[in-house]
Design an enzyme around this catalytic site. Structure first.
Site, short mmCIF file in Angstrom:
data_model
loop_
_atom_site.label_atom_id
_atom_site.label_comp_id
_atom_site.label_asym_id
_atom_site.label_seq_id
_atom_site.Cartn_x
_atom_site.Cartn_y
_atom_site.Cartn_z
N ASP A 72 0.92 -1.75 -0.67
CA ASP A 72 -0.06 -0.28 0.63
C ASP A 72 0.77 1.03 -0.22
O ASP A 72 1.92 1.53 0.72
CB ASP A 72 -1.01 -0.02 0.98
CG ASP A 72 -1.62 -0.65 1.15
OD1 ASP A 72 -2.46 -1.38 0.35
OD2 ASP A 72 -1.93 -1.58 2.36
N LEU A 73 0.73 1.79 -1.16
CA LEU A 73 1.89 3.11 -1.25
C LEU A 73 2.25 3.72 -0.02
O LEU A 73 0.73 4.95 0.18
CB LEU A 73 1.60 3.51 -2.50
CG LEU A 73 2.79 4.82 -3.05
CD1 LEU A 73 3.94 4.14 -3.25
CD2 LEU A 73 2.09 5.35 -4.64
N ASP A 74 2.59 4.30 0.43
CA ASP A 74 2.85 5.08 1.22
C ASP A 74 2.23 5.03 2.65
O ASP A 74 1.84 5.73 3.49
CB ASP A 74 2.50 7.19 0.73
CG ASP A 74 3.85 6.99 0.15
OD1 ASP A 74 4.74 6.40 0.05
OD2 ASP A 74 3.09 7.88 -1.26
N GLU A 75 2.03 3.87 2.83
CA GLU A 75 0.34 3.19 4.45
C GLU A 75 1.05 2.75 5.40
O GLU A 75 0.48 2.10 5.43
CB GLU A 75 -0.75 3.22 3.22
CG GLU A 75 -1.11 4.42 2.51
CD GLU A 75 -2.57 3.75 2.31
OE1 GLU A 75 -3.46 2.89 3.23
OE2 GLU A 75 -3.75 5.01 1.70
#
Length: 295
Positions: free
Chosen positions: A225-228
């Protein structure tokens, strides 16, 4: 002569854990120098980190065997780390070198217990900076067409160098889900903290147009999950209406560099535990910020 170790330990929360661990260490001639523990009542997990010393000629195999027997019923995950061993890092960077240069300096003076074993970039911008410090530099361009091959090259470098951690020091490429899963808990990223408000290009300019008064940075473990991913470290710097978009960028560079260094410090000193979608990060042990070269 003594040797120093870190014990990292997590298991389902239950009575008597601290007493059991400290007693087992004491019975094996270990001296506890520093200890932190935390019980997450929401997840029911217990976390502990201990810094301890033991006689250099002591029987470490006996200690490990007896410790394993003592905690067998706790359903625990644990590790014993030698404090003298430096963590091996592969640093990945694109066109912005402030975090890379900061890490090169901190590693060189011993402010971080790490060895940068390779730098990988999709650009040639920092080749001379890296090779001048006798660190291998690998130029791996990335396109939509060659991305699987590029990631295979990256993973081969990680394998060949025995790297413990990948650091994305403003590496402006999205990693595949497969790579994120394979290196779960072993990739750390840094970015500005405006997300999700200001996405895409020129986030600092967007923030300036909205009159933002705080500039922050976030360092986290990378997930699919991108940047999470689970956040390790964050910080902010205040700005005013009188500062320009370029001021925002300059201040952002500074806070990004220090937040990334703090996150790596926590990981390299085994202070950071992934706890579901968040982390448990224990305070630093006394003396852990000192470096071999002090100004």
């Amino acid at each position: 002569m003594t040797e120093r170790f870190f014990l990292t330990f997590t298991c389902p929360a239950q009575p008597g854990i601290v007493a059991l661990i400290s007693t087992t260490l004491a019975e094996n001639g270990c001296n506890i120098a520093d200890s932190s523990q935390y019980e997450d009542v929401e997840t029911g997990r217990f976390f502990m980190r201990i810094s301890f010393s033991v006689e250099a000629n002591g029987n470490r195999d006996k200690l490990k065997k007896e410790f394993a027997a003592a905690v067998k019923k706790l359903d625990a995950t644990y590790a014993i780390h030698n404090q003298s061993k430096k963590m091996k890092l592969v640093v990945m960077v694109s066109r912005f070198g402030h975090c890379l240069n900061d890490l090169l300096y901190r590693a060189r003076i011993g402010a971080l217990p790490v060895e940068i074993v390779a730098v990988i970039s999709n650009h040639m911008t920092y080749q001379k900076v890296v090779v001048n410090q006798d660190i291998p530099f690998h130029h791996i361009p990335v396109t939509k067409e060659n991305k699987p091959h590029a990631e295979a090259q990256i993973m081969q470098i990680v394998s060949d160098t025995g790297a413990d951690l990948i650091v994305l020091a403003r590496y402006m490429q999205i990693l595949s889900d497969e790579m994120c899963q394979k290196m779960s808990g072993r990739i750390i990223n840094i970015h500005h903290s405006f997300l999700p408000s200001f996405k895409g290009a020129n986030p600092y300019k967007q923030a300036h147009l909205r009159g933002v008064k705080l500039i922050g940075a976030t360092s986290h473990y990378v997930t699919a999950d991108l940047d999470e991913g689970p956040i390790i470290e964050q910080d902010i710097v205040r700005v005013t209406h009188a500062q320009s978009p370029s001021d925002y960028v300059a201040l952002g560079r500074d806070v990004e560099a220090i937040v990334l260094a703090r996150a790596i410090h926590a990981h390299a000193h085994h202070r950071s535990f992934i706890n579901g979608s968040k982390t448990v990060v224990f305070p630093a042990s006394p003396g852990s910020f000192s470096s071999e070269l002090m100004g």
